[in-house]
Design an enzyme around this catalytic site. Sequence first.
Site, PDB file in Angstrom:
ATOM      1  N   TYR A  36      45.715  38.974  33.393  1.00  0.00           N
ATOM      2  CA  TYR A  36      44.529  38.408  32.726  1.00  0.00           C
ATOM      3  C   TYR A  36      43.322  39.320  32.900  1.00  0.00           C
ATOM      4  O   TYR A  36      42.691  39.738  31.925  1.00  0.00           O
ATOM      5  CB  TYR A  36      44.215  37.011  33.293  1.00  0.00           C
ATOM      6  CG  TYR A  36      42.805  36.535  32.974  1.00  0.00           C
ATOM      7  CD1 TYR A  36      42.413  36.282  31.660  1.00  0.00           C
ATOM      8  CD2 TYR A  36      41.856  36.358  33.987  1.00  0.00           C
ATOM      9  CE1 TYR A  36      41.108  35.869  31.366  1.00  0.00           C
ATOM     10  CE2 TYR A  36      40.561  35.942  33.704  1.00  0.00           C
ATOM     11  CZ  TYR A  36      40.188  35.698  32.387  1.00  0.00           C
ATOM     12  OH  TYR A  36      38.922  35.295  32.099  1.00  0.00           O
ATOM     13  N   THR A  92      34.531  38.331  32.401  1.00  0.00           N
ATOM     14  CA  THR A  92      34.698  37.691  33.708  1.00  0.00           C
ATOM     15  C   THR A  92      34.393  38.642  34.856  1.00  0.00           C
ATOM     16  O   THR A  92      34.544  39.858  34.701  1.00  0.00           O
ATOM     17  CB  THR A  92      36.153  37.184  33.833  1.00  0.00           C
ATOM     18  OG1 THR A  92      36.413  36.824  35.172  1.00  0.00           O
ATOM     19  CG2 THR A  92      37.164  38.269  33.443  1.00  0.00           C
ATOM     20  N   ASP A  93      34.021  38.067  35.990  1.00  0.00           N
ATOM     21  CA  ASP A  93      33.818  38.904  37.185  1.00  0.00           C
ATOM     22  C   ASP A  93      35.154  39.411  37.735  1.00  0.00           C
ATOM     23  O   ASP A  93      35.185  40.288  38.597  1.00  0.00           O
ATOM     24  CB  ASP A  93      33.049  38.128  38.275  1.00  0.00           C
ATOM     25  CG  ASP A  93      33.737  36.852  38.742  1.00  0.00           C
ATOM     26  OD1 ASP A  93      34.805  36.500  38.214  1.00  0.00           O
ATOM     27  OD2 ASP A  93      33.198  36.192  39.659  1.00  0.00           O
TER      28      ASP A  93
END
Length: 358
Positions: A162, A137-138
């Site tokens: 996360y 993810t970015d």
Amino acid sequence: MGTKNILVTGGAGFIGTNFIRQVLVEMKNWRVVNLDALTYAGNLANFQDFSTSLTNRHRFIHGDIRDKSLLARLFAEESFDIVAHFAAESHVDRSILGPEAFLETNVEGTFHLLEASLKSWKERGRPKRFRFLHISTDEVYGSLGPEGYFTESTPYDPSSPYSASKAASDHFVRAYFRTYGLPTIITNCSNNFGPYQFPEKLIPLMILNIMEEKPLPVYGDGKQVRDWLYVIDHCDGLVRVLQEGRPGETYNIGGGAERQNIDVVHMLCDFLDVRLDRTGRKSSRNLIQFVSDRPGHDRRYAIDASKIRGELKWSPAHKFEEALEATVDWYVANKDWVEMVRSGEYRKWIEINYDRRG
Ligand code: NAD
Ligand code: TYD
């Protein structure tokens, strides 16, 4: 290109489902083994409508990526050409309330998968065509101010449990390339949306709440920016990366569609108002409620996708507004799917997350 045997982890989740559905249709010589623990976010019914010709190239295994002996058996049984690793705990709000599962699945699970892949790759004489694709993810890059973009060399600066767990897993994946030569590739993508997304994330949650005339909980001032990527375009990008991407590299995948959350919610209200005949004073925009902000809420994500665009000739094929409208229509047409995934556990989550925000 010859036949390919692919292990997809987390293939019953949102992006994994779209990836498998796309690959089985478009890549006739690819066979998929789908390993998924079927947590609250995984749903086998996503493949219910498969024709026999597709089912024949899809083997489902109900299992956990943390289960070392299962991985050992599976890798011994199947000679994988590709491991496409989607399995993860993926929801920021859940990671704030219960971070441990994120450490266990995202970090330990990825580690066990790397170990199993490395062992099998070595035993088979280190085939050059093997790929371990890690879908990340970015959010590992942290938060942007009003200017600038995430590039592949932006330093990692994760804000939530996360994103911290995804960052840790990215480091392990990169280390297995540098240390052992395992042909790994990492992709860091922006916020996905589209069919089969579990209705705890912004877009599907808002769509369903609008349909049911429930409050639309916008965190903080609603001016946070996300760079929206249609899942179909993302999966096309992943196939490009698998075909042409260079081992050891990272590719950022972004939709080039930066929008403030409040603008996305407005757009969804407007699309649905037309469909539900709720225009004028009855507008669903009246359902919007600003609620307390997410702790550590990243202000802006935006991807510089020039590397994948230049090197692999990938760019999103869909316009944001059209893809968003198609997504709205998918949820309207698939009420049965929605009912199926909204288990008792889902209802409990909605109570816990939104009651405390007031
Ligand atoms: P999702 O939560 O919809 O699906 C995750 C899937 O993994 C589920 O099917 C779940 O059952 C499975 N899973 C969870 N723990 C497991 C375990 N221990 N063993 C085996 N399976 C397990 O997630 P998603 O939105 O499809 O995301 C897929 C990947 O893409 C994730 O790695 C996520 O970090 C990444 N990603 C997602 C987005 C997004 O916008 N959705 C953006 C960037 C990156
Ligand atoms: P989300 O879909 O959870 O993705 P992420 O946190 O990974 O970006 O949230 C997208 C944006 O929408 C994020 O800025 C948080 C915000 N948001 C709300 O305002 N209300 C909500 O109910 C949810 C779920 C998210």
